[in-house]
Write an enzyme that holds these catalytic residues in place. Sequence first.
Site, PDB file in Angstrom:
ATOM      1  CB  CYS A  92      -0.682   0.070   1.311  1.00  0.00           C
ATOM      2  SG  CYS A  92      -1.866   1.582   1.447  1.00  0.00           S
ATOM      3  CD  GLU A  99      -1.249  -1.747  -5.173  1.00  0.00           C
ATOM      4  OE1 GLU A  99      -0.296  -1.437  -5.893  1.00  0.00           O
ATOM      5  OE2 GLU A  99      -1.234  -1.930  -4.097  1.00  0.00           O
TER       6      GLU A  99
END
Length: 224
Positions: free
Chosen positions: A2, A104
Amino acid sequence: MCGRYSLTVTLEQLLSRFELGNVHFRLEAGYNIAPGQLIPAIIEDNEGNRRIGRLLWGFIPSWTKVPNPKPVINARAETIAEKPSFRESFRRKRCLIPADSFYEWKAADHGKQPMRIMKTNGELFAFAGIYDTWVTPEGERQSSCAIVTTAASSWMDPIHHRMPVILPGPSSEAKWLDRSTPIGHWQDMASMLAEDKWKAYPVSKSIGNVKNNSPSCIEPITQE
């Protein structure tokens, strides 16, 4: 992993959702929050009182002599309890990192496409995090954090094989802050998140530049 997320709510919404008192810093909308920045995080003291402050996103263990030039932004749930860099913070210094989405990059024919992932109702949620405080050679205290990650759930896997550990709600957030809760309780946390409560859509590749921090970062686009 992340490496980008957003937090665009008002201060009142943040305080209400996480049952917090006043804050001592100015909360600004973050459409493209990145490593190396000071980010809002919630900790709990030994009496169970919560408070919110800002931690550097880029974990520095308290025992280090020279910080790693490449910031450690994520801690794997599978090894956090044993890895020397993280195990003491996992035992004693857990935190919540509020967010309303994360990003993402998904592999595509035209190259990697950034995707914004959020709850379908737009509600706030929290990542599981850990933190520590390092004292510089000059005697200054630097508190920093990392976001805990795990293997992607079935709904996230088509986008990326890893994802942050997202705590399902207030009760799970309280358990994460409870230092007595073992890591085994969290390793499969991603699979507990209902697929129909999340959505993902493509956003501009300009999100890759940390200097870009405006509402345009979260606007849906057609595939670039």
